[in-house]
Design an enzyme around this catalytic site. Structure first.
Site, PDB file in Angstrom:
ATOM      1  N   LYS A  13     -29.266 -11.026  73.709  1.00 34.78           N
ATOM      2  CA  LYS A  13     -28.145 -11.506  73.215  1.00 34.78           C
ATOM      3  C   LYS A  13     -27.194 -11.994  74.307  1.00 34.78           C
ATOM      4  O   LYS A  13     -26.918 -13.088  74.078  1.00 34.78           O
ATOM      5  CB  LYS A  13     -27.465 -10.277  72.696  1.00 34.78           C
ATOM      6  CG  LYS A  13     -26.807 -10.512  71.096  1.00 34.78           C
ATOM      7  CD  LYS A  13     -26.405  -9.300  70.693  1.00 34.78           C
ATOM      8  CE  LYS A  13     -26.337  -7.900  71.466  1.00 34.78           C
ATOM      9  NZ  LYS A  13     -25.083  -7.320  72.023  1.00 34.78           N
ATOM     10  N   ARG A 122     -33.538  -4.698  83.796  1.00 35.73           N
ATOM     11  CA  ARG A 122     -32.195  -5.529  84.054  1.00 35.73           C
ATOM     12  C   ARG A 122     -31.316  -5.100  85.176  1.00 35.73           C
ATOM     13  O   ARG A 122     -31.025  -4.022  85.785  1.00 35.73           O
ATOM     14  CB  ARG A 122     -31.380  -5.192  82.583  1.00 35.73           C
ATOM     15  CG  ARG A 122     -30.223  -6.059  82.708  1.00 35.73           C
ATOM     16  CD  ARG A 122     -29.695  -6.306  81.061  1.00 35.73           C
ATOM     17  NE  ARG A 122     -29.325  -4.851  80.626  1.00 35.73           N
ATOM     18  CZ  ARG A 122     -28.621  -5.113  79.427  1.00 35.73           C
ATOM     19  NH1 ARG A 122     -28.885  -6.133  78.539  1.00 35.73           N
ATOM     20  NH2 ARG A 122     -28.200  -3.922  78.710  1.00 35.73           N
ATOM     21  N   ARG A 153     -26.815  -1.612  85.633  1.00 41.11           N
ATOM     22  CA  ARG A 153     -25.425  -1.063  84.666  1.00 41.11           C
ATOM     23  C   ARG A 153     -25.644   0.390  84.565  1.00 41.11           C
ATOM     24  O   ARG A 153     -26.641   1.004  84.376  1.00 41.11           O
ATOM     25  CB  ARG A 153     -25.482  -1.781  83.320  1.00 41.11           C
ATOM     26  CG  ARG A 153     -24.364  -2.832  83.170  1.00 41.11           C
ATOM     27  CD  ARG A 153     -24.427  -3.674  82.069  1.00 41.11           C
ATOM     28  NE  ARG A 153     -24.598  -2.760  80.849  1.00 41.11           N
ATOM     29  CZ  ARG A 153     -24.692  -3.440  79.548  1.00 41.11           C
ATOM     30  NH1 ARG A 153     -24.815  -4.564  79.507  1.00 41.11           N
ATOM     31  NH2 ARG A 153     -24.911  -2.482  78.741  1.00 41.11           N
ATOM     32  N   ARG A 164     -27.969   4.430  72.774  1.00 45.75           N
ATOM     33  CA  ARG A 164     -27.463   3.015  72.394  1.00 45.75           C
ATOM     34  C   ARG A 164     -28.450   2.470  71.388  1.00 45.75           C
ATOM     35  O   ARG A 164     -28.160   1.994  70.636  1.00 45.75           O
ATOM     36  CB  ARG A 164     -27.575   2.075  73.606  1.00 45.75           C
ATOM     37  CG  ARG A 164     -26.268   2.090  74.549  1.00 45.75           C
ATOM     38  CD  ARG A 164     -26.421   1.766  75.684  1.00 45.75           C
ATOM     39  NE  ARG A 164     -26.653   0.353  75.941  1.00 45.75           N
ATOM     40  CZ  ARG A 164     -27.344  -0.382  77.002  1.00 45.75           C
ATOM     41  NH1 ARG A 164     -27.697   0.303  78.088  1.00 45.75           N
ATOM     42  NH2 ARG A 164     -27.436  -1.622  76.964  1.00 45.75           N
TER      43      ARG A 164
HETATM   44  P1  ADP Z   1     -25.684  -3.706  75.129  1.00 47.70           P
HETATM   45  O1  ADP Z   1     -25.518  -4.820  73.988  1.00 47.70           O
HETATM   46  O2  ADP Z   1     -26.571  -4.047  75.996  1.00 47.70           O
HETATM   47  O3  ADP Z   1     -25.775  -2.534  74.296  1.00 47.70           O
HETATM   48  P2  ADP Z   1     -22.691  -4.202  75.536  1.00 47.70           P
HETATM   49  O4  ADP Z   1     -22.389  -4.558  76.886  1.00 47.70           O
HETATM   50  O5  ADP Z   1     -22.638  -5.114  74.145  1.00 47.70           O
HETATM   51  O6  ADP Z   1     -24.062  -3.494  75.560  1.00 47.70           O
HETATM   52  O7  ADP Z   1     -21.983  -2.754  75.152  1.00 47.70           O
HETATM   53  C1  ADP Z   1     -22.054  -1.613  75.916  1.00 47.70           C
HETATM   54  C2  ADP Z   1     -21.025  -0.406  75.528  1.00 47.70           C
HETATM   55  O8  ADP Z   1     -19.757  -0.965  75.416  1.00 47.70           O
HETATM   56  C3  ADP Z   1     -21.803  -0.069  74.132  1.00 47.70           C
HETATM   57  O9  ADP Z   1     -22.569   1.136  74.323  1.00 47.70           O
HETATM   58  C4  ADP Z   1     -20.212   0.659  73.418  1.00 47.70           C
HETATM   59  O10 ADP Z   1     -19.907   2.057  74.056  1.00 47.70           O
HETATM   60  C5  ADP Z   1     -19.005  -0.434  74.215  1.00 47.70           C
HETATM   61  N1  ADP Z   1     -19.048  -1.274  73.016  1.00 47.70           N
HETATM   62  C6  ADP Z   1     -19.323  -2.687  73.201  1.00 47.70           C
HETATM   63  N2  ADP Z   1     -18.747  -3.448  72.180  1.00 47.70           N
HETATM   64  C7  ADP Z   1     -18.515  -2.430  71.146  1.00 47.70           C
HETATM   65  C8  ADP Z   1     -18.094  -2.446  69.843  1.00 47.70           C
HETATM   66  N3  ADP Z   1     -17.664  -3.652  69.121  1.00 47.70           N
HETATM   67  N4  ADP Z   1     -17.455  -1.357  69.397  1.00 47.70           N
HETATM   68  C9  ADP Z   1     -17.499  -0.157  69.973  1.00 47.70           C
HETATM   69  N5  ADP Z   1     -17.946  -0.045  71.110  1.00 47.70           N
HETATM   70  C10 ADP Z   1     -18.509  -1.059  71.796  1.00 47.70           C
END
Ligand code: ADP
Ligand code: ZN
Length: 207
Positions: A13, A122, A153, A164
């Site tokens: 993504k 990653r 990360r 996750r």
């Molecule tokens: P990935 O898609 O690689 O899992 P992201 O960078 O999108 O990671 O998100 C990392 C963390 O940030 C998530 O595991 C969550 O804890 C928090 N997070 C991101 N976007 C949201 C959201 N829309 N609602 C709640 N928590 C979020």
């Protein structure tokens, strides 16, 4: 154009978002990046979400929704947006539909078994926001884009990745049906080369 990108963690993504942003000049709004910036800069919001993010669970809906609303009100979003990582559950999706509904939702599909390997290989660049895989760049320390220091990360460790993925299955996957029923969903095969996936996305966006 208002675009939402859907996909499991590790679906690619973020990588595709960077390409779309460049080609269509849309503001790329990644809620994960915004949270990470807040943690890095020691803001009150960062302090609130840090321990949650380390476990792989979702941050509170009210905080997340307010943060996105604020961001979408900025002038650069008047011609559209590219949302990456939001919405992540039905409550967020219904809320977004009320304040700024997307025109199209691109769902990047990928086999869950492939994802674990993708995520553990990653490497991320905090300086330019880039994310790379050691299969492509080798196990190097420097960002190929900007020469910044690459990091792993904190939430890319096996335990957190497991959580996750579970959160994705339970809370985010139902959004596929939600947007399908609204006639907004397009599925893209994410199990291809990066440029091939992007070519598919461009085809869809230019229809
Ligand atoms: P990935 O898609 O690689 O899992 P992201 O960078 O999108 O990671 O998100 C990392 C963390 O940030 C998530 O595991 C969550 O804890 C928090 N997070 C991101 N976007 C949201 C959201 N829309 N609602 C709640 N928590 C979020
Ligand atoms: Zn970089």
């Amino acid at each position: 154009m208002k675009i939402v990108l859907l996909g499991a963690p590790g679906s690619g993504k973020g990588t595709q978002a960077a390409f779309i942003k460049q080609k269509y000049n849309l503001p790329h709004i990644s809620t994960g990046d915004i949270f990470r910036d807040n943690i890095k800069n020691n803001t009150p919001l960062g302090a609130q979400v840090k321990s949650i993010m380390d476990t792989g669970m979702l941050c509170p809906d009210d905080l997340t929704i307010e943060m996105v609303k604020d961001r979408l009100r900025k002038p650069d979003c008047h011609n559209g947006y590219l949302l990456d990582g939001f919405p992540r559950n039905l409550f967020q999706a219904e809320s977004l539909n009320r304040f700024d509904a997307p025109d199209i939702v691109i769902n990047i599909e990928i086999d869950l078994n492939k994802i674990r390997r993708r995520i553990t290989g990653r490497r991320s660049c905090p300086k330019c926001g880039g994310s790379f895989h050691i299969d492509f760049i080798g196990d190097v320390k420097e960002c190929p884009n900007c020469k910044g220091q690459l990091i792993i990360r904190k939430d890319d460790n096996p335990e957190t990745v497991k959580e996750r993925l579970a959160v994705y299955e339970r809370q985010t996957k139902p959004l596929i049906d939600f947007y399908e029923s609204k006639g907004k969903l397009v599925n893209i095969d994410g199990d291809k080369q990066i440029d091939e996936v992007f070519a598919e996305i461009v085809k869809v966006l230019e229809k």
